[in-house]
Design an enzyme around this catalytic site. Structure first.
Site, PDB file in Angstrom:
ATOM      1  N   CYS A 159     -29.000 -13.341  29.507  1.00 52.26           N
ATOM      2  CA  CYS A 159     -28.067 -13.513  28.121  1.00 52.26           C
ATOM      3  C   CYS A 159     -28.893 -15.443  27.124  1.00 52.26           C
ATOM      4  O   CYS A 159     -29.843 -15.075  27.046  1.00 52.26           O
ATOM      5  CB  CYS A 159     -26.642 -14.123  28.514  1.00 52.26           C
ATOM      6  SG  CYS A 159     -25.895 -13.347  26.780  1.00 52.26           S
ATOM      7  N   GLU A 170     -23.904 -11.040  36.550  1.00 48.99           N
ATOM      8  CA  GLU A 170     -23.395 -11.993  37.661  1.00 48.99           C
ATOM      9  C   GLU A 170     -22.312 -11.087  37.870  1.00 48.99           C
ATOM     10  O   GLU A 170     -21.616 -11.531  39.565  1.00 48.99           O
ATOM     11  CB  GLU A 170     -23.524 -13.022  37.447  1.00 48.99           C
ATOM     12  CG  GLU A 170     -23.289 -13.898  36.086  1.00 48.99           C
ATOM     13  CD  GLU A 170     -23.558 -13.658  35.179  1.00 48.99           C
ATOM     14  OE1 GLU A 170     -24.872 -12.534  34.895  1.00 48.99           O
ATOM     15  OE2 GLU A 170     -22.980 -14.847  33.776  1.00 48.99           O
ATOM     16  N   HIS A 201     -24.322  -9.955  31.732  1.00 46.51           N
ATOM     17  CA  HIS A 201     -24.660 -10.855  32.999  1.00 46.51           C
ATOM     18  C   HIS A 201     -23.891 -10.124  33.585  1.00 46.51           C
ATOM     19  O   HIS A 201     -23.106  -9.467  33.562  1.00 46.51           O
ATOM     20  CB  HIS A 201     -22.670 -11.558  32.317  1.00 46.51           C
ATOM     21  CG  HIS A 201     -23.352 -12.523  31.048  1.00 46.51           C
ATOM     22  ND1 HIS A 201     -22.999 -13.524  31.536  1.00 46.51           N
ATOM     23  CD2 HIS A 201     -22.727 -12.178  30.034  1.00 46.51           C
ATOM     24  CE1 HIS A 201     -23.257 -14.519  30.216  1.00 46.51           C
ATOM     25  NE2 HIS A 201     -23.350 -14.004  29.116  1.00 46.51           N
TER      26      HIS A 201
HETATM   27  N1  GLN Z   1     -25.213 -18.207  22.778  1.00 47.40           N
HETATM   28  C1  GLN Z   1     -25.815 -16.961  22.869  1.00 47.40           C
HETATM   29  C2  GLN Z   1     -25.044 -16.104  21.634  1.00 47.40           C
HETATM   30  O1  GLN Z   1     -23.796 -15.772  21.408  1.00 47.40           O
HETATM   31  C3  GLN Z   1     -25.501 -16.436  24.431  1.00 47.40           C
HETATM   32  C4  GLN Z   1     -24.096 -16.314  24.521  1.00 47.40           C
HETATM   33  C5  GLN Z   1     -24.415 -16.034  26.865  1.00 47.40           C
HETATM   34  O2  GLN Z   1     -25.001 -16.734  26.924  1.00 47.40           O
HETATM   35  N2  GLN Z   1     -23.363 -15.931  26.486  1.00 47.40           N
HETATM   36  O3  GLN Z   1     -25.727 -15.051  21.938  1.00 47.40           O
END
Ligand code: GLN
Length: 526
Positions: free
Chosen positions: A376, A503, A501
């Site tokens: 992400c 994970e 994600h």
């Molecule tokens: N801050 C970034 C976004 O909002 C990544 C978010 C994250 O890593 N969950 O796109």
């Protein structure tokens, strides 16, 4: 069949109620029952999405896009189930529902009160999964005696009254502290805690005692007598080296049999004891793999709980032990600290702090051919890194960190408006991506289409895809052909960034393909 097991906690917080409940759930599952767990958090936040990870740890995301407590991750990993919005509840959300109904005039002029209106809403949610599973395990967060937990305890009391005694079981998890000076384990805090619970009208059927030393029979007898619980239902829960060993320690004390007796149920299939052996075999390893996780919350492992679990699970499947070190992205000596690691991971996150450190770590991984995995925000940083250093787009950035950047390689896109988001501007929960053939992503997933959980607002800007692809980066997966989901770098042993994600998808003995590929590459890099 609708059976309920309530898990409450006493004396102190962080006793592992979630793990105790999930371990009980695992035993019942090994007897053939369909089990799921529901969490009730007594705080006023509507969900933990806005909470600081220092206070709450990781925000776990369900497939249908709920931002929830990290205990849901424990439930998913122990029980190999998928949780949803119905598995996560907070006082804030419950009050919000009741107040919305009140404003709509649904209460027909009634005075809206904690009892019965709030407690009715809580009870409705206790029963939310009753048609989907044989046994719902309900974990009430916090500690008995907390003011904000009272409506939940009261609802549990009413629920007991309204259902058959054989359909409900109450388990109380407490601490039996060891007083070194006296060389003694003390039962008094447990007695007080159970008294508090009984004042509310709940009499536990079983007490799980967290302890550093074995509980002698004489102590169990004392707890039994003072707490009005049968002596064989006073269960010892000593610290173990892996949380996945807890089901077996409970099994050895016949917890499953005692619970089935009280709930008047018979095993649905032959007990699958092989699970214990399989779980134990995950600890056999013949090598160590050293992983650096470069994030903002270096001193708080719980902020990256599912990442940690996923690395351990994948390493275990490859007969290795993951030695995971969390390095602060703002640490001035980060680069020198990165030496000696077999692989580098940059996890998700929000906000400006530590971004430049993360980007430096990625340059280091890319140039030195160290296996790299960006999740992400970690993926977004890898796009910025390649844009700045390979495509030479000076000051390339995400508009999250620099709204006026000349090269907004990550931004909130117009295309996003065409994708219906569950969390307003936030892409939350499962979204499909199509994977291109002949890419690392395709090699790992061995599939053309995947579904993974998201939690982010910003996206890779498609306007820069062509330039970045010319510079050595490949976009290997898209959502609906517009939103880049996976990036990778050619001519590198393992360099992958994912907008989602992964994970949240790991389970013991079922490592996630990207984590498995990452650890495999790390082992080759030794
Ligand atoms: N801050 C970034 C976004 O909002 C990544 C978010 C994250 O890593 N969950 O796109």
């Amino acid at each position: 069949m609708a059976k309920y097991i309530f898990i409450t906690g006493g004396v102190v917080s962080s006793l592992g109620k979630g793990i105790s409940g999930a371990s009980i759930g695992k035993l019942l599952q090994l007897h053939g029952f369909k089990v799921n767990m529901i969490k009730f958090d007594p705080y006023i936040n509507v969900d933990p999405g806005t909470m600081n990870p220092y206070q709450h740890g990781e925000v776990f995301v369900t497939t249908d896009g709920a931002e929830s407590d990290l205990d849901l991750g424990t439930y998913e990993r122990f029980l190999d189930v998928y949780t949803s919005k119905a598995n996560t509840n907070t006082a804030g959300d419950i009050y919000k529902t009741v107040i919305t109904k009140e404003r709509r005039g649904d209460y027909d002029g009634d005075t809206v009160q904690v009892i019965p209106h709030i407690t009715d809403e809580i009870k409705k949610r206790f029963a939310a999964l009753k048609d989907e599973c044989d046994i719902s395990i309900i974990e009430i967060g916090g500690t008995v005696g907390d003011i904000e937990g009272l409506p939940f305890m009261e609802a549990a009391r009413q629920f007991q009254l309204e259902n058959k005694a054989e359909d409900i079981l109450s388990v109380h998890v407490t601490l039996v502290p060891y007083i070194a000076g006296a060389h003694e384990l003390k039962t008094k805090p447990t007695q007080h805690s159970v008294n508090k619970l009984r004042e509310i009208g709940i009499s536990p059927d079983m007490i799980i005692c967290r302890t550093e030393h074995p509980l002698e029979e004489s102590l169990k007898k004392k707890i039994s007598l003072f707490c009005n619980v049968k002596q064989n239902c006073v269960v010892e829960a000593m610290d173990v080296s892996s949380i996945y060993y807890i089901p077996e320690t409970l099994y050895n004390q016949k917890v499953d049999t005692l619970i089935m007796e009280k709930l008047n149920i018979k095993p649905k299939s032959k007990f699958d004891k092989a699970w214990f052996t399989k779980i134990k075999s995950l600890s056999d390893h013949n090598k160590i793999v050293k992983i650096a996780v470069v994030g903002k919350y270096a001193d708080l492992k719980d902020a990256y709980k599912s990442v940690d679990e996923s690395l351990n699970i994948a390493a275990a499947e490859l007969k290795a032990k993951a030695e995971i070190h969390y390095l602060g992205a703002e640490d001035k000596s980060l680069l020198s600290k990165l030496k000696g690691y077999d692989a580098i991971l940059v996890p998700g996150g929000f906000g400006n702090r530590g971004i430049e450190g993360k980007i430096k770590a990625i340059t280091y991984a890319r140039e030195n051919k160290i296996p790299f995995f960006g999740i992400c925000l970690g993926m977004q940083c890898s796009v910025i890194e390649v844009a700045r250093n390979l495509a030479k787009l000076d000051d390339a950035n995400s508009t999250e960190f620099d709204e006026t950047t000349k090269h907004p390689v990550i931004k909130i896109l117009d295309e996003q408006k065409d994708v219906k988001y569950r969390g307003g501007t936030m892409r939350l929960g499962n979204y499909k991506s199509e994977i291109k053939k002949n890419t690392l992503a395709h090699d790992l997933y061995k599939s053309n289409e995947i579904q993974e959980r998201h939690r982010h607002r910003y996206e890779m800007n498609p306007d820069f895809v062509e330039t970045l692809e010319k510079s050595g980066m490949t976009v290997s997966a898209y959502h609906k052909k517009v939103l880049p989901e996976i990036v990778e770098i050619r001519n590198h042993p393992f360099f992958i960034g994912v907008q989602f994600h992964p994970e949240f998808g790991s389970r013991p003995m079922k490592a996630h393909p990207i984590f498995k590929g990452f650890i495999t590459a790390a082992l080759k890099n030794k």
